[in-house]
Scaffold this motif. Sequence first.
Motif, PDB file in Angstrom:
ATOM      1  N   LYS A 154      21.255  48.891 -52.120  1.00  0.00           N
ATOM      2  CA  LYS A 154      21.645  47.959 -51.086  1.00  0.00           C
ATOM      3  C   LYS A 154      20.544  47.909 -50.036  1.00  0.00           C
ATOM      4  CE  LYS A 154      26.621  48.751 -51.526  1.00  0.00           C
ATOM      5  NZ  LYS A 154      27.850  49.201 -50.820  1.00  0.00           N
ATOM      6  N   PRO A 155      20.432  46.797 -49.293  1.00  0.00           N
ATOM      7  CA  PRO A 155      19.453  46.760 -48.204  1.00  0.00           C
ATOM      8  C   PRO A 155      19.751  47.846 -47.170  1.00  0.00           C
ATOM      9  CG  PRO A 155      20.313  44.565 -48.668  1.00  0.00           C
ATOM     10  CD  PRO A 155      21.157  45.532 -49.438  1.00  0.00           C
ATOM     11  N   THR A 156      18.712  48.402 -46.562  1.00  0.00           N
ATOM     12  CA  THR A 156      18.920  49.330 -45.461  1.00  0.00           C
ATOM     13  C   THR A 156      19.291  48.530 -44.216  1.00  0.00           C
ATOM     14  OG1 THR A 156      16.555  49.260 -44.955  1.00  0.00           O
ATOM     15  CG2 THR A 156      17.327  51.057 -46.360  1.00  0.00           C
ATOM     16  N   ARG A 157      19.891  49.198 -43.264  1.00  0.00           N
ATOM     17  CA  ARG A 157      20.348  48.538 -42.042  1.00  0.00           C
ATOM     18  C   ARG A 157      19.775  49.238 -40.826  1.00  0.00           C
ATOM     19  NH1 ARG A 157      25.671  50.452 -42.385  1.00  0.00           N
ATOM     20  NH2 ARG A 157      26.235  49.246 -40.540  1.00  0.00           N
ATOM     21  N   TRP A 158      19.263  48.451 -39.889  1.00  0.00           N
ATOM     22  CA  TRP A 158      18.869  48.984 -38.590  1.00  0.00           C
ATOM     23  C   TRP A 158      20.028  48.745 -37.634  1.00  0.00           C
ATOM     24  CZ3 TRP A 158      14.562  51.688 -37.077  1.00  0.00           C
ATOM     25  CH2 TRP A 158      13.537  51.798 -38.027  1.00  0.00           C
ATOM     26  N   VAL A 159      20.529  49.831 -37.054  1.00  0.00           N
ATOM     27  CA  VAL A 159      21.720  49.730 -36.214  1.00  0.00           C
ATOM     28  C   VAL A 159      21.441  50.289 -34.825  1.00  0.00           C
ATOM     29  CG1 VAL A 159      23.284  49.904 -38.198  1.00  0.00           C
ATOM     30  CG2 VAL A 159      22.587  51.990 -36.981  1.00  0.00           C
ATOM     31  N   ILE A 160      22.242  49.843 -33.867  1.00  0.00           N
ATOM     32  CA  ILE A 160      22.191  50.376 -32.512  1.00  0.00           C
ATOM     33  C   ILE A 160      23.356  51.349 -32.379  1.00  0.00           C
ATOM     34  CG2 ILE A 160      22.243  49.831 -30.051  1.00  0.00           C
ATOM     35  CD1 ILE A 160      21.319  46.987 -30.801  1.00  0.00           C
ATOM     36  N   ALA A 161      23.052  52.595 -32.027  1.00  0.00           N
ATOM     37  CA  ALA A 161      24.080  53.631 -31.966  1.00  0.00           C
ATOM     38  C   ALA A 161      24.025  54.371 -30.643  1.00  0.00           C
ATOM     39  CB  ALA A 161      23.909  54.616 -33.128  1.00  0.00           C
ATOM     40  N   VAL A 162      25.180  54.821 -30.219  1.00  0.00           N
ATOM     41  CA  VAL A 162      25.313  55.588 -28.972  1.00  0.00           C
ATOM     42  C   VAL A 162      26.114  56.848 -29.276  1.00  0.00           C
ATOM     43  CG1 VAL A 162      25.210  53.507 -27.539  1.00  0.00           C
ATOM     44  CG2 VAL A 162      27.436  54.373 -28.317  1.00  0.00           C
ATOM     45  N   ALA A 163      26.173  57.745 -28.314  1.00  0.00           N
ATOM     46  CA  ALA A 163      26.974  58.961 -28.482  1.00  0.00           C
ATOM     47  C   ALA A 163      28.445  58.590 -28.656  1.00  0.00           C
ATOM     48  CB  ALA A 163      26.806  59.868 -27.270  1.00  0.00           C
ATOM     49  N   GLY A 164      29.139  59.393 -29.454  1.00  0.00           N
ATOM     50  CA  GLY A 164      30.531  59.103 -29.746  1.00  0.00           C
ATOM     51  C   GLY A 164      31.410  58.989 -28.515  1.00  0.00           C
ATOM     52  N   ASP A 165      31.092  59.753 -27.461  1.00  0.00           N
ATOM     53  CA  ASP A 165      31.908  59.725 -26.243  1.00  0.00           C
ATOM     54  C   ASP A 165      31.297  58.859 -25.140  1.00  0.00           C
ATOM     55  OD1 ASP A 165      29.721  61.266 -25.690  1.00  0.00           O
ATOM     56  OD2 ASP A 165      30.833  63.001 -24.919  1.00  0.00           O
ATOM     57  N   ASP A 172      30.356  55.692 -22.752  1.00  0.00           N
ATOM     58  CA  ASP A 172      31.093  54.566 -22.174  1.00  0.00           C
ATOM     59  C   ASP A 172      30.554  53.224 -22.669  1.00  0.00           C
ATOM     60  OD1 ASP A 172      32.704  56.286 -20.709  1.00  0.00           O
ATOM     61  OD2 ASP A 172      31.372  56.260 -18.962  1.00  0.00           O
ATOM     62  N   ILE A 173      29.414  53.262 -23.348  1.00  0.00           N
ATOM     63  CA  ILE A 173      28.791  52.030 -23.839  1.00  0.00           C
ATOM     64  C   ILE A 173      29.557  51.533 -25.065  1.00  0.00           C
ATOM     65  CG2 ILE A 173      26.695  51.037 -24.828  1.00  0.00           C
ATOM     66  CD1 ILE A 173      25.136  53.188 -23.228  1.00  0.00           C
ATOM     67  N   LYS A 174      30.123  50.322 -24.955  1.00  0.00           N
ATOM     68  CA  LYS A 174      30.921  49.747 -26.038  1.00  0.00           C
ATOM     69  C   LYS A 174      30.285  48.492 -26.633  1.00  0.00           C
ATOM     70  CE  LYS A 174      34.152  52.769 -24.977  1.00  0.00           C
ATOM     71  NZ  LYS A 174      34.379  53.973 -25.810  1.00  0.00           N
ATOM     72  N   THR A 175      29.540  47.757 -25.826  1.00  0.00           N
ATOM     73  CA  THR A 175      28.964  46.486 -26.259  1.00  0.00           C
ATOM     74  C   THR A 175      27.475  46.456 -25.947  1.00  0.00           C
ATOM     75  OG1 THR A 175      29.309  45.351 -24.140  1.00  0.00           O
ATOM     76  CG2 THR A 175      31.161  45.353 -25.718  1.00  0.00           C
ATOM     77  N   ARG A 184      28.001  56.715 -32.666  1.00  0.00           N
ATOM     78  CA  ARG A 184      28.875  55.576 -32.954  1.00  0.00           C
ATOM     79  C   ARG A 184      28.034  54.304 -32.952  1.00  0.00           C
ATOM     80  NH1 ARG A 184      31.165  52.937 -28.816  1.00  0.00           N
ATOM     81  NH2 ARG A 184      31.028  54.831 -27.518  1.00  0.00           N
ATOM     82  N   ILE A 185      28.143  53.515 -34.013  1.00  0.00           N
ATOM     83  CA  ILE A 185      27.389  52.260 -34.130  1.00  0.00           C
ATOM     84  C   ILE A 185      28.090  51.173 -33.331  1.00  0.00           C
ATOM     85  CG2 ILE A 185      26.623  50.443 -35.710  1.00  0.00           C
ATOM     86  CD1 ILE A 185      26.371  52.621 -37.867  1.00  0.00           C
ATOM     87  N   ILE A 186      27.342  50.490 -32.465  1.00  0.00           N
ATOM     88  CA  ILE A 186      27.941  49.396 -31.691  1.00  0.00           C
ATOM     89  C   ILE A 186      27.434  48.028 -32.141  1.00  0.00           C
ATOM     90  CG2 ILE A 186      28.302  50.861 -29.662  1.00  0.00           C
ATOM     91  CD1 ILE A 186      25.897  49.371 -28.373  1.00  0.00           C
ATOM     92  N   HIS A 187      26.329  48.007 -32.934  1.00  0.00           N
ATOM     93  CA  HIS A 187      25.815  46.708 -33.380  1.00  0.00           C
ATOM     94  C   HIS A 187      24.843  46.920 -34.540  1.00  0.00           C
ATOM     95  CE1 HIS A 187      25.067  42.405 -32.775  1.00  0.00           C
ATOM     96  NE2 HIS A 187      23.804  42.656 -33.086  1.00  0.00           N
ATOM     97  N   GLU A 188      24.845  45.977 -35.467  1.00  0.00           N
ATOM     98  CA  GLU A 188      23.848  45.977 -36.546  1.00  0.00           C
ATOM     99  C   GLU A 188      22.729  45.030 -36.156  1.00  0.00           C
ATOM    100  OE1 GLU A 188      23.613  44.387 -41.084  1.00  0.00           O
ATOM    101  OE2 GLU A 188      25.167  45.901 -40.696  1.00  0.00           O
ATOM    102  N   LEU A 189      21.524  45.579 -36.047  1.00  0.00           N
ATOM    103  CA  LEU A 189      20.384  44.780 -35.592  1.00  0.00           C
ATOM    104  C   LEU A 189      19.852  43.877 -36.691  1.00  0.00           C
ATOM    105  CD1 LEU A 189      18.486  44.540 -33.053  1.00  0.00           C
ATOM    106  CD2 LEU A 189      16.958  46.096 -34.250  1.00  0.00           C
TER     107      LEU A 189
END
Length: 290
Positions: A94-105, A107-110, A175-180
């Motif tokens: 499958k294609p690889t994915r570049w994602v935007i991730a933050v710490a699980g706890d 406050d960043i959600k979007t 935690r992934i918040i967006h797929e780049l």
Amino acid sequence: MSELKLGLPKGSLEKATIELFEKAGWMIKPAARNYFPKIDDPELTCSICRPQEMSRYVESGMLDAGITGKDWTLENESETVLVGDLVYSKVSRKPTRWVIAVAGDSDIKTLEDLEGKKVSTELVNVTRRFFEEKGINVDIEFSWGATEAKVVAGLVDAVVEVTETESTIRAHGLRIIHELMESNTQFLANKDAWNDPWKREKIESMFILLQGALKADRIVGLKMNIAEEKLDDIVQLLPSLNAPTIANLYNQKWFSVETVVSEDVVRDLIPKLIKKGAEGIIEYALNKVI
């Protein structure tokens, strides 16, 4: 004699690429601490390069063609010819994915929550263009490695990192918040090499055989003998690319039947064929399907 300069990716795709070339018909022999492996084709010379730099070398003409990721071609904004995609990976195809991730706890959600925050990544230019298009101001810093750990350590607020299975992302509690973007492996050519008739034909022929080797992955050939009265019933069970090949056996009311099927179908198919009366079933591996 004319010669084509070919770049092979160093790192995680190196072994898989060499194995792919072997299935396609070229034997490449890497040597320890040597970036110029031997290949059994007098018309080719090979160099092993970091995928991050490959498109620049192809663009400059240091290499006539090379294999690298779409992500690094975009990162370098390289002007090369895309011969075609080679969708393979050491894990999933499958294609690889570049994602935007933050710490699980966190406050960043979007994405908007990243306004004024610090982001670490190796894919700096693509990331910068992405956030500029979104109108979000972020502080982007280049990462030399261990990118995920920088969020855990509190050094940055988010990371842009590549993943196939998300296992490393999850292992760090992120935690992934967006797929780049998605990226896959590509076969690139230098523009001048592409305009050279001999080099272009060599590159195109190589790509056809590499694609054929990829199509043969997890596909096998099946061959069996079938009595005339059972032929129609058994042929109905057989998947194939077009239709099975059927030939008479000498001086008998039996047929030899051959087809190509997906490897994951065989385990269920063979017992059914035996129950229907197929005999002498042979399963064999394929190198190329073209």
